[in-house]
Design an enzyme around this catalytic site. Structure first.
Site, PDB file in Angstrom:
ATOM      1  N   ARG A 151       0.823  -1.209   0.000  1.00  0.00           N
ATOM      2  CA  ARG A 151       0.000   0.000   0.000  1.00  0.00           C
ATOM      3  C   ARG A 151       0.858   1.260   0.000  1.00  0.00           C
ATOM      4  O   ARG A 151       0.653   2.170  -0.816  1.00  0.00           O
ATOM      5  CB  ARG A 151      -0.919  -0.007   1.225  1.00  0.00           C
ATOM      6  CG  ARG A 151      -1.961  -1.104   1.241  1.00  0.00           C
ATOM      7  CD  ARG A 151      -2.720  -1.142   2.559  1.00  0.00           C
ATOM      8  NE  ARG A 151      -1.856  -1.485   3.683  1.00  0.00           N
ATOM      9  CZ  ARG A 151      -1.414  -0.628   4.586  1.00  0.00           C
ATOM     10  NH1 ARG A 151      -1.753   0.637   4.523  1.00  0.00           N
ATOM     11  NH2 ARG A 151      -0.635  -1.032   5.574  1.00  0.00           N
ATOM     12  N   ASP A 171       8.823  -6.494  -5.357  1.00  0.00           N
ATOM     13  CA  ASP A 171       7.920  -7.029  -4.337  1.00  0.00           C
ATOM     14  C   ASP A 171       7.717  -8.492  -4.674  1.00  0.00           C
ATOM     15  O   ASP A 171       7.552  -8.844  -5.845  1.00  0.00           O
ATOM     16  CB  ASP A 171       6.573  -6.288  -4.348  1.00  0.00           C
ATOM     17  CG  ASP A 171       5.703  -6.662  -3.151  1.00  0.00           C
ATOM     18  OD1 ASP A 171       5.662  -5.877  -2.186  1.00  0.00           O
ATOM     19  OD2 ASP A 171       5.076  -7.752  -3.184  1.00  0.00           O
ATOM     20  N   THR A 203       8.880  -2.537   3.265  1.00  0.00           N
ATOM     21  CA  THR A 203       8.531  -3.917   3.560  1.00  0.00           C
ATOM     22  C   THR A 203       8.311  -4.061   5.062  1.00  0.00           C
ATOM     23  O   THR A 203       8.777  -3.233   5.849  1.00  0.00           O
ATOM     24  CB  THR A 203       9.655  -4.882   3.146  1.00  0.00           C
ATOM     25  OG1 THR A 203      10.753  -4.736   4.059  1.00  0.00           O
ATOM     26  CG2 THR A 203      10.136  -4.600   1.736  1.00  0.00           C
ATOM     27  N   CYS A 230      11.529   4.633   5.938  1.00  0.00           N
ATOM     28  CA  CYS A 230      10.409   5.084   6.768  1.00  0.00           C
ATOM     29  C   CYS A 230       9.495   3.893   7.076  1.00  0.00           C
ATOM     30  O   CYS A 230       8.298   4.076   7.324  1.00  0.00           O
ATOM     31  CB  CYS A 230       9.618   6.183   6.062  1.00  0.00           C
ATOM     32  SG  CYS A 230      10.546   7.710   5.824  1.00  0.00           S
ATOM     33  N   ALA A 231      10.063   2.681   7.036  1.00  0.00           N
ATOM     34  CA  ALA A 231       9.265   1.464   7.219  1.00  0.00           C
ATOM     35  C   ALA A 231       9.522   0.843   8.582  1.00  0.00           C
ATOM     36  O   ALA A 231       8.736   1.023   9.525  1.00  0.00           O
ATOM     37  CB  ALA A 231       9.570   0.470   6.099  1.00  0.00           C
ATOM     38  N   ARG A 232      10.616   0.106   8.713  1.00  0.00           N
ATOM     39  CA  ARG A 232      10.957  -0.564   9.963  1.00  0.00           C
ATOM     40  C   ARG A 232      12.467  -0.550  10.146  1.00  0.00           C
ATOM     41  O   ARG A 232      13.219  -0.813   9.207  1.00  0.00           O
ATOM     42  CB  ARG A 232      10.472  -2.030   9.977  1.00  0.00           C
ATOM     43  CG  ARG A 232       8.960  -2.209  10.063  1.00  0.00           C
ATOM     44  CD  ARG A 232       8.446  -1.856  11.459  1.00  0.00           C
ATOM     45  NE  ARG A 232       7.020  -2.139  11.613  1.00  0.00           N
ATOM     46  CZ  ARG A 232       6.047  -1.290  11.335  1.00  0.00           C
ATOM     47  NH1 ARG A 232       6.363  -0.078  10.868  1.00  0.00           N
ATOM     48  NH2 ARG A 232       4.783  -1.613  11.525  1.00  0.00           N
ATOM     49  N   GLU A 261      14.960   1.894  19.177  1.00  0.00           N
ATOM     50  CA  GLU A 261      14.300   3.177  19.389  1.00  0.00           C
ATOM     51  C   GLU A 261      13.979   3.357  20.870  1.00  0.00           C
ATOM     52  O   GLU A 261      13.624   2.392  21.541  1.00  0.00           O
ATOM     53  CB  GLU A 261      13.025   3.258  18.547  1.00  0.00           C
ATOM     54  CG  GLU A 261      13.301   3.188  17.047  1.00  0.00           C
ATOM     55  CD  GLU A 261      12.037   3.315  16.205  1.00  0.00           C
ATOM     56  OE1 GLU A 261      10.951   3.561  16.777  1.00  0.00           O
ATOM     57  OE2 GLU A 261      12.126   3.176  14.990  1.00  0.00           O
ATOM     58  N   HIS A 280      10.438   8.574  14.192  1.00  0.00           N
ATOM     59  CA  HIS A 280       9.332   7.666  13.867  1.00  0.00           C
ATOM     60  C   HIS A 280       8.017   8.434  13.726  1.00  0.00           C
ATOM     61  O   HIS A 280       7.038   8.209  14.440  1.00  0.00           O
ATOM     62  CB  HIS A 280       9.198   6.583  14.939  1.00  0.00           C
ATOM     63  CG  HIS A 280       8.582   5.317  14.409  1.00  0.00           C
ATOM     64  ND1 HIS A 280       8.963   4.069  14.838  1.00  0.00           N
ATOM     65  CD2 HIS A 280       7.610   5.103  13.486  1.00  0.00           C
ATOM     66  CE1 HIS A 280       8.264   3.150  14.207  1.00  0.00           C
ATOM     67  NE2 HIS A 280       7.435   3.751  13.376  1.00  0.00           N
ATOM     68  N   LEU A 281       8.014   9.327  12.749  1.00  0.00           N
ATOM     69  CA  LEU A 281       6.869  10.221  12.537  1.00  0.00           C
ATOM     70  C   LEU A 281       5.986   9.810  11.363  1.00  0.00           C
ATOM     71  O   LEU A 281       5.075  10.546  10.990  1.00  0.00           O
ATOM     72  CB  LEU A 281       7.366  11.657  12.297  1.00  0.00           C
ATOM     73  CG  LEU A 281       8.159  12.318  13.426  1.00  0.00           C
ATOM     74  CD1 LEU A 281       8.590  13.720  12.999  1.00  0.00           C
ATOM     75  CD2 LEU A 281       7.343  12.373  14.701  1.00  0.00           C
ATOM     76  N   GLY A 282       6.250   8.653  10.755  1.00  0.00           N
ATOM     77  CA  GLY A 282       5.532   8.262   9.549  1.00  0.00           C
ATOM     78  C   GLY A 282       4.026   8.370   9.650  1.00  0.00           C
ATOM     79  O   GLY A 282       3.354   8.813   8.716  1.00  0.00           O
ATOM     80  N   ALA A 283       3.471   7.960  10.780  1.00  0.00           N
ATOM     81  CA  ALA A 283       2.015   7.986  10.959  1.00  0.00           C
ATOM     82  C   ALA A 283       1.555   9.193  11.772  1.00  0.00           C
ATOM     83  O   ALA A 283       0.375   9.272  12.137  1.00  0.00           O
ATOM     84  CB  ALA A 283       1.556   6.695  11.640  1.00  0.00           C
TER      85      ALA A 283
END
Length: 528
Positions: A151, A171, A203, A230-232, A261, A280-283
């Site tokens: 997504r 992917d 991923t 910006c994932a994990r 973190e 960790h501001l992605g969301a």
């Protein structure tokens, strides 16, 4: 009256439908300890949390009325999902609410890194007017490599194309048809690493993606490449990134997530002027926080009103008598799916699930969902749950077929899985063996008898003298003990399969050595 407890700060705007419902009372009590929650949870039908509240088995034991737990976000690490499933409590999350937020943050980081915006801003605050130091690069006509086209990766690709970038994408479930529809070039990880000017990862963090970008990959990259995560934390090996920054191989990096973190005060990444770091501001947008709250509140409301719901991370509810019948097969189905995912190398186009014998008379939908979830989550992680697995398969362009046969010539019950790619077909079948539990009994048409658990080496090879010995020597040299061994063949000297249960992980180098043994056709390391 139905009562809902909100134990973490969650947007009231997002909780709108719950707050407006005349038959539901919503109470907010945040910052509670486990004992404090245990003391009051028996009064509530639903519990809504974010990441702060740890929903333990002990809390659920006291929650005698509890029907549903909602997590306003994607991860459910703070919820004991197996304990909830055991007690028949539905666990919901909100996997879609932060998609746009994270994609936009990725692009903000990309532009900030390319144009050195944070560094220039800091210079201005110091009273400087330094234009030479902060000469940047354009995104237009650059090659962006996206590792993970789920997504979020898809949304990043759309934005990159609007900026005139050429997009390369990898992917495990990306088919040529979907790549064409998205106007991206389908590539391998290595092809992207070699060709890209910018590389971004999207991923989940699983065994296959741990250190997906490490020393080897940095060595293959262009000089002056720019890296984003910006994932994990852990998808990019930080130690290798630091060395690549020191050498100048990497011209810039933008990171929102880290292996540990919060980021340590004296972390080496903080010493580089060409690195952009965020906590960790992605969301972390107002819209994302509202969206995840809206999503989970709506789903909780559906559960409480016995309406169809979609974002459960554990099994959808079934009548107790039917659940009791299918429950023994759930772990088998999930492990068949996980095993198959590790035995195919190309994007899957079709999955066929067959039920033979007495099991064909049961309500097999939960088993099918469990199997699909096991297969898809190996690569997609938390994005896949028991409810949305069929939809995720459909979106990935995978045709799913289910068949039933009332009898089987050998087994009382048999679950079969056939996975088709452009280059191969992989078949696995399993059963429940009285006294021995779940067993894998067929692999590509060969009879075996292996427990679907732990770590395994799975090979396809020609049946030649000394084959087992050569495999054993390589594993012994790597200090890997063989716990069990199953070999299946149809004729002497013909093709055979072997499943070795091993006590220690077999790394890529061990797998490579095994693959180089003469007459080895395929070799895979499987972990269940």
């Amino acid at each position: 009256m139905i009562r809902v407890l909100v134990s973490d700060p969650i947007s009231e705007q997002g909780l709108g439908k719950l707050l407006e419902a005349e038959d539901i009372v919503v109470e907010k009590k945040t910052g509670l300890s486990e004992d404090e929650l245990c003391a009051i949870i028996a009064e509530y039908d639903a519990l809504l949390v974010r990441s702060q509240t740890k929903v333990t088995a002990k809390i659920m034991e006291h929650g005698t009325r509890l029907r549903v737990i909602g997590r306003a976000g994607v991860g459910v690490d703070n919820i004991d999902v197996p304990a909830a499933t055991q007690r028949g409590i539905v666990v919901l999350n909100a996997p879609d609410g932060n998609t746009i937020s994270t994609a936009e943050h990725t692009f903000a980081m990309m532009i900030s890194m390319a144009r050195k915006i944070p560094q220039a801003y800091a210079s201005i605050l110091r009273g400087e007017w330094d234009r030479k130091t902060f000469v940047g690069v354009e995104l237009n006509n650059k090659v962006l490599g996206i590792l993970g086209l789920g997504r979020i990766g898809t949304e990043v690709a759309k934005r990159a194309q609007a900026f005139g970038m050429k997009v390369l994408a990898y992917d495990p479930f990306l088919t040529p048809q979907r790549a064409n529809a998205l106007d991206v070039q389908q590539c391998t990880v290595d092809e992207i690493v070699v060709a890209a000017d910018f590389i971004t990862v999207h991923t989940p963090l699983i065994k296959e993606t741990k250190y997906l970008i490490s020393e080897r990959e940095f060595g293959m990259m262009k000089d002056g490449v720019r890296i984003l995560n910006c994932a994990r934390g852990g998808i990019i090996k930080e130690e290798a990134l630091i060395e690549a920054l020191k050498s100048g191989k990497v011209a810039g990096a933008a990171l929102d997530v880290y292996e540990e973190e919060p980021l340590a005060k004296e972390h080496p990444l903080k010493q580089f002027p060409n690195v952009v770091l965020t906590p960790h501001l992605g969301a972390s947008t107002e819209e994302a926080q509202i969206n995840v709250a809206i999503d989970v509140a709506e789903e909780v409301l559906k559960v409480l009103r016995d309406e169809p719901f979609r974002n459960a991370v554990n099994l959808p509810s079934l009548p107790a008598d039917k659940m009791k019948q299918v429950e023994p097969y759930l772990a088998l189905g999930e492990n068949i799916g996980k095993m198959a995912a590790q035995l195919v190398d190309d994007p899957v186009t079709k999955i066929e699930i067959s039920y033979s014998g007495d099991i064909s008379n049961l309500e097999t939908a939960p088993i099918t969902r469990t199997l699909l979830k096991g297969f898809l989550s190996y690569h997609h992680g938390e994005e896949v749950n028991f409810v949305n697995a069929p939809l995720v398969a459909e979106q990935a362009g995978i045709q799913t077929i289910e068949t039933k046969t009332s009898k089987h010539s050998v087994f009382t019950n048999l679950i079969g899985l056939e996975v088709t790619t452009a280059t191969q077909t992989k078949r696995i079948a399993g059963t429940l063996n009285n006294g021995f539990g779940p067993r894998i009994v067929r692999l590509d048409g060969y009879a075996i008898d292996a427990a679907p658990e732990g770590r395994m080496i799975v090979t396809s090879h020609l049946d030649q003298p000394g084959m087992i010995g050569r495999i054993g020597m390589i594993l012994a040299d790597a200090n890997i003990n063989i716990a069990t061994m199953q070999v299946g063949r149809k004729e002497v000297g013909g093709k055979a399969v072997m499943v070795l249960g091993i006590d220690n992980p077999a790394g890529p180098e061990v797998v490579r050595q095994l693959a180089e043994i003469p007459n080895i056709l395929e070799v895979h390391h499987v972990e269940l």
